[in-house]
Design an enzyme around this catalytic site. Structure first.
Site, PDB file in Angstrom:
ATOM      1  N   GLU A 182       4.082  -0.479 -11.845  1.00 38.09           N
ATOM      2  CA  GLU A 182       5.194  -0.990 -11.520  1.00 38.09           C
ATOM      3  C   GLU A 182       5.222  -2.751 -11.619  1.00 38.09           C
ATOM      4  O   GLU A 182       4.450  -3.263 -10.876  1.00 38.09           O
ATOM      5  CB  GLU A 182       5.721  -0.708 -10.321  1.00 38.09           C
ATOM      6  N   ASN A 225       5.538   1.760  -3.494  1.00 40.99           N
ATOM      7  CA  ASN A 225       6.471   2.714  -3.467  1.00 40.99           C
ATOM      8  C   ASN A 225       5.618   3.959  -3.657  1.00 40.99           C
ATOM      9  O   ASN A 225       5.478   4.538  -4.875  1.00 40.99           O
ATOM     10  CB  ASN A 225       7.433   2.558  -4.672  1.00 40.99           C
ATOM     11  N   GLU A 306      14.724  -0.086  -0.028  1.00 39.34           N
ATOM     12  CA  GLU A 306      14.849   0.298  -1.432  1.00 39.34           C
ATOM     13  C   GLU A 306      14.492   1.820  -1.493  1.00 39.34           C
ATOM     14  O   GLU A 306      13.780   2.243  -2.337  1.00 39.34           O
ATOM     15  CB  GLU A 306      13.829  -0.692  -2.230  1.00 39.34           C
ATOM     16  N   ARG A 339       5.067  -4.079   5.900  1.00 42.02           N
ATOM     17  CA  ARG A 339       5.806  -5.012   5.065  1.00 42.02           C
ATOM     18  C   ARG A 339       7.116  -5.231   5.796  1.00 42.02           C
ATOM     19  O   ARG A 339       7.857  -4.502   6.126  1.00 42.02           O
ATOM     20  CB  ARG A 339       5.952  -4.165   3.578  1.00 42.02           C
ATOM     21  N   ARG A 355      21.058 -11.080   2.151  1.00 47.54           N
ATOM     22  CA  ARG A 355      20.134 -10.350   2.350  1.00 47.54           C
ATOM     23  C   ARG A 355      18.774 -11.248   2.824  1.00 47.54           C
ATOM     24  O   ARG A 355      17.768 -10.861   3.160  1.00 47.54           O
ATOM     25  CB  ARG A 355      19.648  -9.871   0.832  1.00 47.54           C
ATOM     26  N   ASP A 384      13.077 -12.565  -2.944  1.00 46.90           N
ATOM     27  CA  ASP A 384      12.119 -11.739  -3.867  1.00 46.90           C
ATOM     28  C   ASP A 384      11.325 -12.654  -5.005  1.00 46.90           C
ATOM     29  O   ASP A 384      11.740 -12.459  -5.912  1.00 46.90           O
ATOM     30  CB  ASP A 384      12.893 -10.590  -4.327  1.00 46.90           C
ATOM     31  N   GLU A 406       2.802 -12.394   1.491  1.00 43.76           N
ATOM     32  CA  GLU A 406       2.728 -11.783   0.400  1.00 43.76           C
ATOM     33  C   GLU A 406       2.990 -12.678  -0.907  1.00 43.76           C
ATOM     34  O   GLU A 406       4.242 -13.241  -0.848  1.00 43.76           O
ATOM     35  CB  GLU A 406       3.769 -10.543   0.376  1.00 43.76           C
ATOM     36  N   GLU A 412       6.520 -11.232 -12.105  1.00 46.03           N
ATOM     37  CA  GLU A 412       7.964 -10.360 -12.214  1.00 46.03           C
ATOM     38  C   GLU A 412       8.975 -11.141 -12.555  1.00 46.03           C
ATOM     39  O   GLU A 412       9.840 -10.704 -13.660  1.00 46.03           O
ATOM     40  CB  GLU A 412       8.123  -9.508 -10.971  1.00 46.03           C
ATOM     41  N   GLU A 533      11.464 -23.470 -14.274  1.00 43.40           N
ATOM     42  CA  GLU A 533      12.715 -23.772 -13.299  1.00 43.40           C
ATOM     43  C   GLU A 533      13.894 -24.298 -14.148  1.00 43.40           C
ATOM     44  O   GLU A 533      14.923 -23.852 -13.828  1.00 43.40           O
ATOM     45  CB  GLU A 533      12.140 -24.299 -12.022  1.00 43.40           C
ATOM     46  N   TRP A 564      22.991  -5.652  -4.165  1.00 40.98           N
ATOM     47  CA  TRP A 564      21.420  -6.198  -4.175  1.00 40.98           C
ATOM     48  C   TRP A 564      21.361  -7.361  -3.362  1.00 40.98           C
ATOM     49  O   TRP A 564      20.192  -7.676  -2.992  1.00 40.98           O
ATOM     50  CB  TRP A 564      20.845  -6.259  -5.285  1.00 40.98           C
TER      51      TRP A 564
HETATM   52  C1  GCU Z   1      10.966  -6.014  -5.963  1.00 37.53           C
HETATM   53  C2  GCU Z   1      10.329  -5.182  -7.216  1.00 37.53           C
HETATM   54  C3  GCU Z   1      10.227  -3.953  -6.861  1.00 37.53           C
HETATM   55  C4  GCU Z   1       9.060  -3.817  -5.721  1.00 37.53           C
HETATM   56  C5  GCU Z   1       9.801  -4.413  -4.377  1.00 37.53           C
HETATM   57  C6  GCU Z   1       8.684  -4.256  -3.332  1.00 37.53           C
HETATM   58  O1  GCU Z   1      12.177  -5.625  -5.673  1.00 37.53           O
HETATM   59  O2  GCU Z   1      11.417  -5.422  -8.322  1.00 37.53           O
HETATM   60  O3  GCU Z   1       9.519  -3.225  -8.074  1.00 37.53           O
HETATM   61  O4  GCU Z   1       9.074  -2.130  -5.331  1.00 37.53           O
HETATM   62  O5  GCU Z   1      10.045  -5.814  -4.640  1.00 37.53           O
HETATM   63  O6  GCU Z   1       8.250  -5.597  -3.283  1.00 37.53           O
HETATM   64  O7  GCU Z   1       8.629  -3.503  -2.724  1.00 37.53           O
END
Ligand code: GCU
Length: 845
Positions: A182, A225, A306, A339, A355, A384, A406, A412, A533, A564
């Site tokens: 991912e 996940n 999520e 987390r 958020r 994020d 983190e 990403e 940026e 979101w």
């Molecule tokens: C972001 C990311 C996800 C990931 C999430 C996380 O939203 O796009 O893919 O699962 O962060 O850090 O848990």
């Protein structure tokens, strides 16, 4: 053999390299440099058991001294004072074999090491507080040698933090029907294939080496996940083998857990963390794991975020959930990284919803309720991994809790390794940020080392880096992106290290000692964040990418109007989130008072975060005198300009580094240069249309050097709309049917020399070909195959992800000649074409 190498090196010949060795190449030094050093010829390992880090240290020393200096040093028995030896051991084994420790080595903390290169008779001492420290010291010594640094020195060094972890978001089904890593942009998982754990650990050992050399002490190999099947016996047996591979280099293994496992795979009716059957299930599972992996590092848990299950499902607190794991791990010395990335979907219509507030809202009240071996893992910013965020306020809200930061090594939201982005300066800005917690200087880096207001401390702290390296030989896909993995480890050991110093070391280790190589890579890397940026999201508005999709190309419309919470609240009047206490979401008030006051007031908020904290009219004047909208336009033009210089800078290095890495990186930089213009044009068009405010320099939607494809004479090509329309110049492109097509036009510009840029779309379900000709002459051909050359997110649509640009420099044309693009479709790729631009010198149209 040795002389052949040295001749090749002195001739400046550069052998092909695929990047697999990363910064541990042990490439031969020029003889003129190597001869300055009287290298040890014997390697004495104190207490090296098979497959131990000390044994690995011996193998590294043999390989390193041979590769770098051509000295065939061998591991041998010997006394502590053997002349011309390098001695490697732990504090304990050294004392046993050699007596008193050298002064200085006595102060070593966990994982620390002592290195001395100034012993009599060319001896070197490497003493680790433990075996891990010993191999860290070995790599440090080899790093010095490989950089031609033969300084005589002695020192002890200890890590700033005990948690120096890597996280992987690898899926168990990797390599199977779908999914792999991912947010990974470098091929499938190193660890999983076809729903199982891999059995061949050769690639894993190479990874372990790299991680050990940057002093990473644990790795979590599966996605946050998490798939609960990771915990079945077959998988755990196989994972134990992976742990064995990592252990040879002193890296411990951890696992991400799915909170609902007791129910989904354990057959229980519940996963309530206070239910005795659930507690027993986790206790037994943890015992099971430690039976297989006695030095297991611990767990990583994403709960109630999520869609992931968690304790809140049973109205338990997040601390109840974390503590359940902590208690199971405690007898074995394991820790849990829990987390803080917990948030709910929000109502866009609610101007108070935010958020960015979520982490503090969920966690602040839990301070003091966590077991001692819980570490709360906090993303660097409140949302994020955006191109710019303030430091997360949670760092200054947990006075008695251990915290880890983190960071994301995989890019990403930051160009997915298709764009150059040296991350250390961004990370440093967060680490160096002074929270003024308790009214005293307390930087995020201090907080991570366990410091708290009033001289108080907590036991632990640290770093978790989401690396997501994959099976591609270059690990992260891009050779230059490897500086991010390297500096991540350096900062986890010493958060006060300097971005440029670290980069210089990495450059020398990765590409050799040539000063120009170092300077060019440093210049590009240090300009990479400001450039990105500039052409993505400015003034703290976030990366204006496809938030509900693949997070790669531009799509600002996706930010707003959904649940979101990565909102910009842009409309025709203004932009930005009002996060003030007075009139907004109150987020500024989550910081300690001095910082809160600074962010509350638009006058004292740093301008690069002004839209993070304030909703302002487009016509608000910045300190430069520019309006926000004009700043957006100018920044996007400036960012794209900078990106154009990267391939040219890189080309200065042709012949100075090997062709394989040179060509691979050049491809990426040229692609980036094109895509930066895609970003620029998309964002400028989008806000120009939204605001109705013209660019003072009249560049936006006014491409005087472009010939739009839809206005050319078309044969076999027909109009196709881009979606979103801002992805295409003039809103429209053309695509060809199966038989192919041509688009031609008479050149209306004066005769002269031009850089010809062709806007096209490289969709991922085909490999079309394009040919550009002027009159009878073919200027160039290219293929739409970026999907097989860069493992970034893909798209089959005509959008900001697929839009691309090909450049041909210095083409002589005559007014009235015919320019023609011939498109040969392939698969689902109809050779889509957007425009041809004739750029006079100095113009980036
Ligand atoms: C972001 C990311 C996800 C990931 C999430 C996380 O939203 O796009 O893919 O699962 O962060 O850090 O848990």
């Amino acid at each position: 053999m040795r002389s052949v190498f040295l001749v090749a090196a002195s001739l400046g010949l550069t052998a092909a390299e695929d990047g697999l060795a990363g910064w541990l190449r042990y490439a031969p030094l020029d003889e003129s440099i190597a001869s300055e050093y009287s290298a040890p010829t014997t390697i004495i390992l104190l207490n090296a058991t098979e497959n131990s880090p000390i044994a690995s240290a011996g193998a590294e020393l043999e390989a390193g001294l041979s590769g770098v200096l051509g000295v065939e040093a061998k591991v041998a028995e010997g006394a502590c004072d053997t002349a011309s030896s390098v001695i490697v051991g732990t504090v304990g084994s050294y004392q046993e074999a050699c007596g008193d420790l050298p002064e200085g080595a006595a102060e070593l903390g966990e994982d620390g090491f002592w290195l001395s290169t100034e012993g009599e008779d060319d001896t070197v001492q490497i003493i680790g507080q433990n075996e891990r420290g010993a191999i860290y010291g070995t790599f440090e010594y080899l790093s010095m040698i490989a950089q031609g640094n033969f300084t005589k020195l002695s020192y002890a060094t200890n890590p700033a933090v005990s948690v120096r972890w890597i996280n992987h978001w690898d899926n168990l089904n990797a390599g199977g029907s779908h999914g792999s890593v991912e947010r990974g942009y470098a091929g499938p998982s190193l660890f999983f294939s076809n729903n199982a754990v891999v059995s061949d650990t050769s690639r894993i050992k190479q990874y372990a080496r790299l991680l050990s050399s940057i002093r990473i002490n644990a790795i979590v190999i599966n996605n946050v996940n998490a798939d609960a099947n990771i915990l079945n016996d077959r998988n755990l047996d196989a994972i134990a083998k992976i742990a064995d591979a990592f252990r040879t280099y002193g890296v411990r293994l951890g696992l991400s857990l799915n909170f609902a496992s007791p129910q989904s795979v354990g057959g229980l009716s519940t996963f309530d963390p206070l239910d005795q059957s659930v507690i027993s299930w986790w206790t037994r599972k943890t015992e099971d794991i430690y039976k297989r992996i006695p030095d297991f590092a611990g767990y990583l848990v994403k709960a109630n975020s999520e869609g992931q299950p968690g304790p809140i499902t049973y109205r338990r607190t997040l601390a109840d959930g974390a503590n359940m794991f902590a208690r199971a791990l405690k007898p074995f010395g394991g820790i849990i990284l829990f987390r803080a990335f917990v948030y709910n979907q929000l109502e866009y219509s609610n101007r108070k919803a935010d958020r960015a507030n979520a982490a503090v809202e969920f966690f602040k009240e839990l301070d003091g309720k966590f077991e001692e071996n819980v570490v709360v893992q906090i993303k660097y910013g409140p949302i994020d991994f955006q191109v710019r965020e303030p430091a997360s306020p949670l760092f200054a809200n947990l006075p008695t809790t251990s915290m880890a930061i983190e960071l994301q090594i995989t890019q990403e939201y930051l160009g997915q390794q298709a764009h150059l982005f040296y991350l250390a300066p961004l990370w440093k800005e967060i680490l160096d940020f002074d929270m003024r917690w308790g009214g005293e200087e307390l930087r995020v880096s201090d907080i991570l080392t366990g410091k708290r207001p009033g001289g108080k401390t907590v036991a632990r702290g640290g770093f978790a880096g989401v690396s997501n390296v994959g099976m591609e030989k270059s690990w992260l896909g891009s050779h230059l992106a490897m500086s991010n993995l390297y500096t991540y480890g350096r900062l986890a050991w010493n958060p006060w290290d300097d971005s440029v110093d670290m980069l210089h070391d990495w450059t020398r280790l990765t590409f050799g000692l040539d000063d120009e190589v170092r300077d060019v890579i440093t210049q590009m890397s240090m300009e990479s964040w400001p450039a990105y940026e500039n052409y993505t999201g400015n003034l703290g508005v976030q990366t204006l990418t496809d938030i509900t999709g693949n997070h790669y190309g531009p799509n600002p419309a996706s930010q707003d109007g959904n649940g979101w919470g990565q909102w910009t609240r842009a409309d025709r009047n203004g932009i930005g989130m009002d996060r003030t206490v007075a009139t907004g979401t109150g987020n500024a008030g989550q910081y300690p008072p001095e910082v809160a006051a600074r962010y509350e007031d638009v006058e004292t908020t740093p301008e690069n975060l002004i839209l993070w904290f304030h909703h302002l009219p487009w016509t608000h004047k910045l300190s430069t005198g520019k309006t926000i909208i004009q700043h957006f336009y100018d920044a996007h033009y400036a960012g794209a300009e900078t990106a154009q210089t990267f391939p040219l800078l890189w080309q200065k290095l042709e012949g100075k580094i090997d062709d394989e890495r040179y060509e691979a990186q050049l491809y990426r930089l040229e692609y980036q240069a094109g895509h930066s213009v895609v970003w620029r044009d998309f964002i400028c068009r989008f806000y120009n249309r939204m605001t109705g405010i013209a660019d003072e320099l009249d560049r936006v939607n006014n491409h005087v050097w472009r010939i739009e494809a839809e206005k050319m004479t078309l044969s076999g090509y027909s109009r196709a709309n881009a979606n979103p329309s801002e992805a295409a110049s003039g809103g429209t492109a053309v695509t060809a049917g199966g038989g192919g097509g041509t688009a031609s036009a008479e050149i209306p510009f004066d005769s002269g020399v031009y850089d010809i840029a062709v806007g096209y779309f490289d969709v991922s379900n085909g490999k079309a070909k394009w040919t550009l000709s002027i009159g009878d002459e073919v200027i160039g051909e290219w293929q739409g195959d970026v999907e097989s050359r860069i493992s970034k997110a893909t798209s089959n649509g005509l959008d900001g992800h697929s839009a691309a640009r090909k450049l041909f420099r210095g083409v002589t044309v005559e007014k009235g000649q015919t320019v023609k693009v011939t498109g040969s479709p392939n698969g689902g790729e109809g050779a889509p074409l957007d425009y041809v631009s004739f750029q006079p010198e100095g113009i980036l149209d």
